[in-house]
Design a protein around this motif. Sequence first.
Motif, short mmCIF file in Angstrom:
data_model
loop_
_atom_site.label_atom_id
_atom_site.label_comp_id
_atom_site.label_asym_id
_atom_site.label_seq_id
_atom_site.Cartn_x
_atom_site.Cartn_y
_atom_site.Cartn_z
N VAL A 176 32.71 46.88 51.55
CA VAL A 176 32.28 45.50 51.38
C VAL A 176 30.75 45.38 51.36
O VAL A 176 30.19 44.50 50.70
N LYS A 177 30.05 46.26 52.07
CA LYS A 177 28.59 46.18 52.10
C LYS A 177 27.98 46.60 50.77
O LYS A 177 26.86 46.20 50.44
N ASP A 178 28.71 47.41 50.02
CA ASP A 178 28.17 47.96 48.77
C ASP A 178 28.69 47.28 47.51
O ASP A 178 28.11 47.45 46.44
N ILE A 179 29.76 46.54 47.64
CA ILE A 179 30.37 45.96 46.44
C ILE A 179 29.46 44.89 45.84
O ILE A 179 28.77 44.15 46.57
N THR A 180 29.44 44.81 44.52
CA THR A 180 28.60 43.83 43.83
C THR A 180 29.40 42.56 43.54
O THR A 180 30.63 42.54 43.58
N LYS A 181 28.68 41.51 43.22
CA LYS A 181 29.31 40.25 42.85
C LYS A 181 30.24 40.45 41.65
O LYS A 181 31.36 39.93 41.62
N ARG A 182 29.78 41.19 40.68
CA ARG A 182 30.57 41.42 39.47
C ARG A 182 31.87 42.15 39.80
O ARG A 182 32.94 41.84 39.26
N GLN A 183 31.82 43.15 40.72
CA GLN A 183 33.02 43.89 41.10
C GLN A 183 34.00 43.00 41.88
O GLN A 183 35.21 43.12 41.71
N ILE A 184 33.49 42.12 42.72
CA ILE A 184 34.35 41.19 43.46
C ILE A 184 35.09 40.28 42.48
O ILE A 184 36.31 40.08 42.59
N GLU A 185 34.36 39.74 41.53
CA GLU A 185 34.97 38.85 40.55
C GLU A 185 36.01 39.58 39.70
O GLU A 185 37.09 39.05 39.42
N LEU A 186 35.71 40.81 39.31
CA LEU A 186 36.65 41.59 38.52
C LEU A 186 37.92 41.87 39.32
O LEU A 186 39.04 41.77 38.79
N SER A 187 37.77 42.21 40.57
CA SER A 187 38.93 42.49 41.42
C SER A 187 39.80 41.25 41.55
O SER A 187 41.04 41.33 41.48
N ASN A 188 39.18 40.09 41.74
CA ASN A 188 39.95 38.84 41.84
C ASN A 188 40.64 38.50 40.52
O ASN A 188 41.81 38.09 40.50
N ARG A 189 39.93 38.65 39.42
CA ARG A 189 40.53 38.37 38.11
C ARG A 189 41.77 39.24 37.88
O ARG A 189 42.81 38.77 37.43
N TRP A 190 41.62 40.52 38.15
CA TRP A 190 42.71 41.48 37.91
C TRP A 190 43.93 41.15 38.78
O TRP A 190 45.06 41.12 38.28
N SER A 191 43.71 40.89 40.06
CA SER A 191 44.82 40.56 40.95
C SER A 191 45.51 39.28 40.51
O SER A 191 46.74 39.19 40.50
N LEU A 192 44.72 38.28 40.14
CA LEU A 192 45.29 37.01 39.69
C LEU A 192 46.04 37.18 38.38
O LEU A 192 47.11 36.57 38.18
N ALA A 193 45.51 38.00 37.48
CA ALA A 193 46.20 38.25 36.20
C ALA A 193 47.59 38.81 36.43
O ALA A 193 48.54 38.46 35.71
N ILE A 194 47.74 39.68 37.41
CA ILE A 194 49.06 40.24 37.72
C ILE A 194 50.00 39.15 38.21
O ILE A 194 51.16 39.05 37.77
N CYS A 195 49.52 38.30 39.11
CA CYS A 195 50.35 37.20 39.60
C CYS A 195 50.76 36.26 38.46
O CYS A 195 51.92 35.84 38.37
N MET A 196 49.81 35.93 37.58
CA MET A 196 50.09 35.03 36.47
C MET A 196 51.11 35.63 35.51
O MET A 196 52.02 34.94 35.02
N THR A 197 50.97 36.92 35.24
CA THR A 197 51.89 37.59 34.33
C THR A 197 53.30 37.63 34.91
O THR A 197 54.29 37.40 34.20
N LYS A 198 53.41 37.90 36.20
CA LYS A 198 54.73 37.91 36.83
C LYS A 198 55.37 36.53 36.81
O LYS A 198 56.58 36.40 36.61
N SER A 199 54.57 35.49 37.00
CA SER A 199 55.09 34.13 36.91
C SER A 199 55.61 33.83 35.51
O SER A 199 56.68 33.25 35.34
#
Length: 529
Positions: free
Chosen positions: A454-477
């Motif tokens: 968490v100390k090293d992660i960038t803003k861009r990586q955080i956003e990408l991780s959230n997008r990817w996780s949400l995309a999986i939830c949306m696709t399953k729905s």
Amino acid sequence: MTGGTNVSSIKKVIVVGSGIAALSFAKTISDNCQVIMMTKNKLTSSNSVLAQGGIAAAFSARDSIEQHVYDTLIAGCDHNDNRTVREMLQLGKELVYQLIEEGCPFDCDDWGRPHLGKEGAHVTERILHAGGDQTGQILVQFLKSQLGSHIQLYEHHHVIDLMVQDQTCRGVVYKDQNGQVHTMTADAVVLSTGGCGDLYETNTNDSSVTGDGLMMAYRAGAQLVDLEFVQFHPTLLTIGGKAMGLISEAVRGEGAYLEDETGRRIMTGVHPLEDLAPRDIVSRVMFHEQQLGHSIFLNIKNVPHFSTRFPSISARCHQAGIDVENNRLPVSPGMHFLMGGIKVNVHGETNVESLFAIGEAACTGLHGANRLASNSLLEGLVLGYNAAQRVNLMEKQHEVSPSLPLQEVWAVPRLSESKLRRWMTTDAAIVRDDKGLQTLLKQLESVSIQFINVKDITKRQIELSNRWSLAICMTKSALKRTESRGGHYRKDYPNRDDAFWRGKQIVHEKGCMQVIKNERIGANWNVYS
């Protein structure tokens, strides 16, 4: 802050986001509360500021709350929460009237009365605008001007996670403008982070809207619902396949219509409201015509004084090299609004104690399967107001001292944002089917992962991780809902199935993660159900 107030009794509230809902909350909250409003970019980086369309309220003598409710339910395709619709539209009208009384500069007619426009799926004129096509920006400026000294604004403070203890939200983990990690405790946390427009190649959203709030809430144990219902706005100014900005539905409300390169009106005979049909219907017709090889234009010849009535749209056309005097604007649909989100009641309360969600990040049941035009700013006003009233009544939490888990790691997909957007646009956009969704899910779940502290992660990586996780939830729905309804259209199940699906929500649940405990492994690892 009132004199003589015991500092130890002052409630502290963290608001994540800075759009209409967040500002409505901040305007309403008692001055006996200390409010910290954090936004990861600038205060003006929100979908609210970009909102060209207006705010819907039944002010006309020819209109009524009952008619507004009816139009909302019809647009929502029988997936709305009827009681919520009625309560929110009634209170919304009262709050808009209050804004008028306070001097909010809505556009008025020659007699000083609010000018009411018409938009898609509204049977009468009920849309208030400000600055022609700058309603959101003006509302944000007006609400911000009314904030008291108990509201503190922190720009470039990126809230990345929630701290939860005993199924109660205790505060947030955030990175400051220098990328340093901090924690902050609070008596309540309010998420007003918007939807997830940046998941799609063509969208109307601010680039900061990446689904962060939804995934933070999910990791904290809150429920996500209705993620399959994604609204595409029919008219984005599009040149060479690139979206240059939104063209408000109010333009069609003033008489513009859609046509192909030959001048054929594409909505004639498709729906009784033709070019003012609900957005899901218009977008699907446009998508079908484009698949057949046609180019689509918005013909504005019937709109009087276009440049004066829509100054920011005219300026955008000029910047794009389009002469509005030719009366034809090239348009294409783009992702606009997520009807689903964090499941809340009419007060913005989630199933996690002391955690609230408001605005587009929340799902109240107001919009159903397809949002009625200009109900979103109204919802933001109402939900912000209701959440503030509820927080005003809350007891102050007992003091806690959670510590940051220093070895916390995030799972970040080895995937580019552009590829993720391309996948979602190809298989989870306006028209879907089982084959495409299964392909998309396989692609998403097969992406390799890198673990980052968490100390090293960038803003861009955080956003990408959230997008990817949400995309999986949306696709399953989208895979689970085997019917077509509103913003969710499946060509392998093209009809509504009221016998089974009417009113049913697809819920994503995740057990509450104790972020204040050091044994936590991975903020985003295996977060989807």
